[in-house]
Design a protein around this motif. Structure first.
Motif, PDB file in Angstrom:
ATOM      1  N   THR A  92      -3.489   7.037  -9.570  1.00 20.55           N
ATOM      2  CA  THR A  92      -4.193   6.116  -8.680  1.00 20.55           C
ATOM      3  C   THR A  92      -3.438   4.796  -8.700  1.00 20.55           C
ATOM      4  O   THR A  92      -3.152   4.257  -9.769  1.00 20.55           O
ATOM      5  N   TRP A  93      -3.114   4.289  -7.510  1.00 21.10           N
ATOM      6  CA  TRP A  93      -2.318   3.064  -7.385  1.00 21.10           C
ATOM      7  C   TRP A  93      -3.034   2.065  -6.484  1.00 21.10           C
ATOM      8  O   TRP A  93      -3.699   2.462  -5.530  1.00 21.10           O
ATOM      9  N   THR A  94      -2.827   0.784  -6.796  1.00 20.62           N
ATOM     10  CA  THR A  94      -3.184  -0.225  -5.805  1.00 20.62           C
ATOM     11  C   THR A  94      -2.164  -0.099  -4.701  1.00 20.62           C
ATOM     12  O   THR A  94      -1.024   0.290  -4.944  1.00 20.62           O
ATOM     13  N   ALA A  95      -2.592  -0.402  -3.485  1.00 23.55           N
ATOM     14  CA  ALA A  95      -1.699  -0.155  -2.361  1.00 23.55           C
ATOM     15  C   ALA A  95      -1.808  -1.247  -1.313  1.00 23.55           C
ATOM     16  O   ALA A  95      -2.828  -1.935  -1.215  1.00 23.55           O
ATOM     17  N   ARG A  96      -0.731  -1.383  -0.550  1.00 20.94           N
ATOM     18  CA  ARG A  96      -0.698  -2.262   0.624  1.00 20.94           C
ATOM     19  C   ARG A  96      -0.074  -1.476   1.760  1.00 20.94           C
ATOM     20  O   ARG A  96       0.731  -0.572   1.543  1.00 20.94           O
ATOM     21  N   SER A  97      -0.415  -1.876   2.949  1.00 16.63           N
ATOM     22  CA  SER A  97       0.133  -1.237   4.141  1.00 16.63           C
ATOM     23  C   SER A  97       1.569  -1.701   4.365  1.00 16.63           C
ATOM     24  O   SER A  97       1.879  -2.883   4.235  1.00 16.63           O
ATOM     25  N   ALA A  98       2.428  -0.786   4.710  1.00 20.94           N
ATOM     26  CA  ALA A  98       3.843  -1.107   4.919  1.00 20.94           C
ATOM     27  C   ALA A  98       4.033  -1.975   6.157  1.00 20.94           C
ATOM     28  O   ALA A  98       4.850  -2.896   6.160  1.00 20.94           O
ATOM     29  N   SER A 109      -4.629  -5.565   0.165  1.00 16.67           N
ATOM     30  CA  SER A 109      -5.226  -4.758  -0.900  1.00 16.67           C
ATOM     31  C   SER A 109      -5.524  -3.346  -0.431  1.00 16.67           C
ATOM     32  O   SER A 109      -5.420  -3.030   0.748  1.00 16.67           O
ATOM     33  N   GLY A 110      -5.929  -2.522  -1.387  1.00 14.08           N
ATOM     34  CA  GLY A 110      -6.305  -1.149  -1.124  1.00 14.08           C
ATOM     35  C   GLY A 110      -6.018  -0.300  -2.347  1.00 14.08           C
ATOM     36  O   GLY A 110      -5.451  -0.777  -3.330  1.00 14.08           O
ATOM     37  N   GLN A 111      -6.427   0.976  -2.273  1.00 16.23           N
ATOM     38  CA  GLN A 111      -6.190   1.869  -3.396  1.00 16.23           C
ATOM     39  C   GLN A 111      -5.970   3.278  -2.867  1.00 16.23           C
ATOM     40  O   GLN A 111      -6.645   3.711  -1.929  1.00 16.23           O
ATOM     41  N   VAL A 112      -5.020   3.988  -3.503  1.00 16.41           N
ATOM     42  CA  VAL A 112      -4.702   5.360  -3.093  1.00 16.41           C
ATOM     43  C   VAL A 112      -4.643   6.267  -4.311  1.00 16.41           C
ATOM     44  O   VAL A 112      -4.395   5.820  -5.426  1.00 16.41           O
TER      45      VAL A 112
END
Length: 157
Positions: A123-129, A113-116
């Protein structure tokens, strides 16, 4: 053998109808695909029709039409496609426009999870590559989009 000769004479005599049907079929398919491939094949068919009207044997018509179609595909189609596409807008859009876009982490990013907030204001939900955690306030770049989630990597500016 007399029956075979009769069939061959019939093919020779009515080949022009076959060429016209083939040309029409290729033109209809071209209207559906708009790729210029079937247009080039119809040009080859037109060459076959011309060779029939000149009086060449059917086997020669087929060989010449196939060679002409191949020549049209390899030498005429590429410049036509280039001319058609030269006025296209080179600006990326949709998901392509988001790739490599920079942004800032709003909520810590993990592989779950995360947000950028991206530089375009989204604004997007995000995950680490790569699965590493990226802390709030860090600069990131979008590596890919998976559904409604941006897969991001840390960057240093």
């Amino acid at each position: 053998m007399n029956g075979l000769e009769t069939v061959l004479e019939g093919i020779e005599q009515w080949a022009w109808i076959g060429w016209i049907v083939l040309i029409a079929l290729f033109l209809v398919i071209e209207m559906l695909t708009l790729d210029f491939t079937f247009l080039m094949l119809s040009f080859g068919g037109a060459v076959g029709l011309i060779t029939d009207l000149v009086g060449l044997p059917f086997w020669a018509q087929v060989i010449i039409a196939a060679a002409a179609a191949a020549a049209f595909i390899f030498f005429l189609r590429p410049p036509l496609l280039h001319r058609l596409r030269r006025g296209e807008d080179p600006t990326k859009s949709n998901v392509d426009a988001l790739l490599d876009l920079r942004g800032t982490v709003l909520q810590d990013i993990t592989e779950i999870s995360g947000q950028v907030k991206l530089s375009n204001g989204d604004t997007w939900t995000a995950r680490s590559a790569d699965g590493t955690a990226i802390i709030r306030g860090s600069r990131i770049a979008v590596s890919q989009i998976s559904g409604a989630t941006a897969i991001v990597r840390p960057v240093t500016d």
